[in-house]
Each structure stands twice: as C-alpha cells, then as structure tokens.
Design an enzyme around this catalytic site. Structure first.
Site, PDB file in Angstrom:
ATOM      1  CB  SER A   1      -0.955  -0.052   1.197  1.00 45.83           C
ATOM      2  OG  SER A   1      -1.927   0.941   1.115  1.00 45.83           O
TER       3      SER A   1
ATOM      4  CG  ASP B   1       7.340   4.556 -11.606  1.00 45.44           C
ATOM      5  OD1 ASP B   1       8.028   3.528 -11.475  1.00 45.44           O
ATOM      6  OD2 ASP B   1       6.127   4.526 -11.901  1.00 45.44           O
TER       7      ASP B   1
ATOM      8  CE  LYS C   1      -4.841  -2.178   0.706  1.00 42.61           C
ATOM      9  NZ  LYS C   1      -5.015  -0.773   0.278  1.00 42.61           N
TER      10      LYS C   1
END
Length: 527
Positions: A297, A308, A322
């Site tokens: 999460s 990223d 998740k």
C-alpha cells in the site's frame, strides 16, 4: 456458532451480491431507502434472516451471521474492501491516529506476572511514578499474577479512554505500592529506529504510515543530517501501509517540487494526480529503499514514486501488490465499510495491484506461494512481461501487475535456521531472557548502543545461562547439533534483545541490521 451454520453463508451472500454497494452507501448516509426496488431487497434480506432464526435446525447468532455475510460479500468484490464491526473500529483506528488511550508502559509477561520493561517518558505511568522492573499484580481489584495472563488481557485492562482512572498494585523489591493512573494519549511510534550506518549514510526504519509518521520521519531526518548524513536508507520492510497523506508528505521531502507522486482513479472517483509541492529537504541525498513481500500500500506508493522518478534504488524482494484505495464509510450503528473506491497508479502509469479472484483465502496465500515456488530466492521472470512494461524518464524499465519489483534483488537469507532456533523464537525465550538479564545487570553503564555493540560479548557463560533458562521455563532442551547450525543467529538474537532492553527498537535494529544482506547491499549501492 455451530459449524453447520457455515453452509448457509453462500445463500445469503448470493442475495447480498445483488444489493452490492447500494446497501453500503444507503446505510453510510444514514438514510432509509426511498426506492421501492431497494426496499424490496432490504426486506428480503430481513425476511431470510428471520426465517433462518425461526426454522433452521440449529440456533444461530443473527448478528454474527449478518456481519460474516457482509464480510464475504465485500471480499467477493475485492480482497481489501472490508466490514469493521463497531467494537473493533477503535483498535484499528489507533494505528491510523498514531496514538491510543492508555498508561504508557511497555511490558512483558515474566514468570506469569505483568512486568514493566519500559515507562514512556512523560506518560501517565511516568508521572505517577511507575518504574522499569515494577511488577503489576492487581488492576482495578483483579489479581493478575500467576493466573495464566495473556497480552490481550493486559491491554484490555490498561487501555481505555483518555482521562479515565485505573488503579494498580505494584510489586517493587518485595513491597506493594498502590497507584491510581489517569489514562492519557500514548503515542504509537512509526519510526522504529534511526541512526548512522556509516559516517555519511543514515538509516530510518518506518513500520507503518500513521497520521504522525511524516513528522516522525522529518524529525529523524533532521537529526541525522545534523550528524553528517548525506545519503539515506529508508527501510520499509514489513510496512503494511496506512495513511496516504503521510506517504505523500514523506515523498515531498525527497522528490523535486512538481514531480508526480501518485494518481488515483475509480468509476465514481475522478482521476487525480498528486505532485510534490515543496523544495525537498532531502533533495541532495541519494536514496535506497528496502522492501519485501510484506511491504504494501503506502509503502509501495513511496517505493514506486522513487523508482519511477529515477530518484533512488529499490532493494530487496517484490512487494505485496496492493494498488487499491479504500474509503471509510460509517454506518448508522457505528460500524464501518472500508470500501475500495479507486485504484492508484505510479508516476509511469503502473497499477501494481496483484491479480485476484473471488477466492479470498487464495489471495492471502500468495506470500506462502512465493516461498514455495522459489520466488524469494530468485527473480520470477514470468512476471516480467511486455504488456506490463513501463519506462522511467531516464529509460529504466519497470513493471506493473503485481507489486514493486526491486532494482536490486536480494534473496531471502535462511542460513542458520533450525528447529531449535525457531522453538526459541516462538516461545519468546529471547525476549524473556533479556528482561531477566537486564533485571540483574547494569546496562546503564553503556552510554550508547555503539559502545554496547563494541564491548558487550555473548560469552559461554551467558549462553549456558540462556539455555538453562530455556529448559527450566519452556522445556526446550539444548540441541548441540542444531545450536552449531544456528549459533550466529542465536548469539545475535540474545545480544539484540538485551540491547532492546536498554535502547528499545533502536538497540535491536542496530544489532540485527549488521547481519542483514539488504543493509549491506544498500550501503554498497550508495557508496
């Protein structure tokens, strides 16, 4: 409830599937449905429960049956939507708030007696004069010594609303002392440890994302920078997530202003992208993030944003996966629907939610399946498929579809495991013995954990005392062959738990981390 009643859950589950989210939204708003169609289904549900109560072969608990059915319904939609009964809501909210109502002690059950391991500074217990090594033998008139005491019962007795009193009887050096403690707000710390790994590499271990986590993180980071930190290892292993806002605030201290952090989108939730809003406090620091299969999460949001945006190196093993966002909807009786309202996407557009079916138990077995199929020991190349491939601004290839795949894979270290070692762990012998040791040895002579690490040795005499304790208190007989197999793990665990008695989590992590392959890899990457 009688086990035979389980056969009727699918019957009601099928009925509730037809109602779907409509029931939750209607109840959540505290309104009675104005639609004749909705009213018909709600009445049908009531009718079925009444028929079962009147005609079923065994007696049923209508409340338990209904709540179990709602839970099964939500898990049929996705594995993270959930029903939370009113009586369970307070405990779950504590982790989010980062505090609870209590007295402010850390305890262990030693010789079937509640024993104080630590008194939190400025807590209600501290202000009342409770001391480390005190034994609590009575709470509000209930004798709790030598009665088969459990951790759960201790929490039931000592926790409560802020401002309420609790009377305790302490045993200190053979003397009984009566105290009345007024419960107060006790913090649940999410930064478990922060210290310098090397002269210029800092380390922060974050156990969860509560509403207080960002402040804790920044406080730790400021302190480490004052000690010369240039680069940071952020340890998110076993961090199951929590408050999205805290994850975003922590990333705001790492990512350049205007950098995308995460996007959310759902059928009834318009797409929203969150960006870093300030000049980053840690903008000059190289970052290494540690993850494993229990990082989930909000942990994955942090790891995904750093990966990223080419802002750091992710080290460890594939995270949980998740990628769903829940919203709490309170029902009229005080219970909650924790309902999935959107998916989140990392800055390159990845959804990292792992696949799921309506088989909730199968979903929960995923971590065990990873162990059994060997994924914890080498990268599972079957997950690296072209349809899930994304590219970062600097050209690094990353993958979606089931967790964050680390940039540097570190296999699970199982060296030194044995049945003997696991029995000592499961019986809590390391923790109990360390408390026993600390009662009779002056650990305050060590000013710092670094000094303790350098000077404290697990001697043959200490090992002998440890094994005698294990046999006397837990009937665990010394096994020479398995000790030789696990000697390093056993010695490290004894030393780490004794350090925990003096410096709490900082002491334990400082000792344990020296043998962690992920830590060694992070230092190498940053250097």
């Amino acid at each position: 409830m009688n086990n035979s009643n389980k056969a009727i859950y699918p019957l009601i589950g099928s009925l509730l599937i037809a109602i779907g989210l409509l029931l939750g939204v209607s109840l959540g708003k505290g309104k009675t449905s104005g639609s004749s169609i909705e009213g018909k289904y709600e009445q049908k549900l009531t009718d079925i429960i009444q028929v079962l109560d009147r005609e079923y072969v065994d007696s049923i608990d209508k409340k338990e049956l209904f709540e179990k059915t709602i839970t099964d319904l939500l898990h049929g939609l996705d594995p993270h939507s959930n029903y939370i009964a009113a009586e369970d809501l307070a405990a779950l909210s504590e982790g989010i708030q980062g505090k609870f109502g209590g007295v402010g002690i850390r305890f262990t059950i030693y010789d079937d007696t509640l024993s104080v391991v630590n008194v939190i500074d400025q807590s209600p217990a501290y202000r009342t004069g409770v001391q480390k090594f005190d034994q609590i033998i009575n709470v509000d008139g209930e004798d709790i010594a030598n009665v088969g005491l459990s951790n759960e019962h201790v929490r039931e007795l000592l926790k409560g609303e802020e401002g309420t009193p609790v009377k305790v009887t302490l045993l200190r050096k053979g003397q009984k002392i009566e105290k009345e403690i007024i419960r107060g707000a006790v913090p649940i710390e999410s930064v478990m440890a922060s210290y310098m790994l090397t002269d210029d590499i800092g380390y922060i271990r974050l156990s969860q994302f509560s509403m207080q986590s960002a402040n804790e993180f920044l406080t730790a980071a400021v302190k480490l920078k004052s000690q010369g930190m240039k680069d940071l290892v952020l340890d998110l292993r076993f961090n199951g997530g929590g408050v999205l806002g805290s994850a975003v605030a922590i990333l705001d201290a790492i990512l350049d202003k205007g950098t995308p952090i995460v996007s959310t989108k759902g059928k009834n939730s318009p797409e929203q992208t969150l960006f870093a809003e300030n000049d980053p406090f840690l903008g000059d620091a190289n970052i290494a993030v540690l993850i494993n299969s229990s990082s989930a999460s909000a942990s994955e949001i942090v790891a995904g944003a750093i990966q990223d945006n080419d802002r750091g190196t992710i080290i460890g093993r594939r995270s949980f996966g998740k990628g769903l966002v829940q919203q709490d909807i309170q029902l009229k009786d005080g219970s909650n629907l924790r309902l999935t309202v959107s998916r989140y996407y990392t800055p390159t557009g990845r959804s990292i939610q792992k696949p799921y079916t309506e088989d909730y138990d199968e979903y929960l077995m995923d971590e065990i399946n990873r162990y059994e199929n060997g994924e914890l020991y080498e990268v599972d190349s079957s997950l690296l498929v072209d349809s899930l491939k994304y590219t970062t601004p600097k050209g690094k290839v990353v993958y979606g579809g089931g967790g964050i795949m680390p940039d540097v894979f570190v296999p699970l270290d199982t060296a030194g495991n044995s049945t003997f070692f696991r029995r000592l762990q499961y019986a809590n012998v390391f923790n109990e013995f360390s408390y026993h040791y600390a009662r009779f040895h002056n650990l305050n002579k060590f000013n710092t954990v670094q000094e303790f690490d350098h000077e404290f040795k697990v001697t043959e005499k200490l090992l002998k005392d440890f094994f005698e304790y294990a046999e006397e208190k837990h009937d665990i007989t010394y096994n020479e062959k398995e000790f030789n197999q696990s000697s390093q793990r056993i010695k490290t665990s004894i030393k780490a738990e004794i350090a925990r008695q003096r410096w709490l989590e900082l002491g334990a992590y400082y000792i344990f981390n020296q043998n962690e392959e992920e830590i060694k890899e992070a230092i190498e990457v940053l250097q």
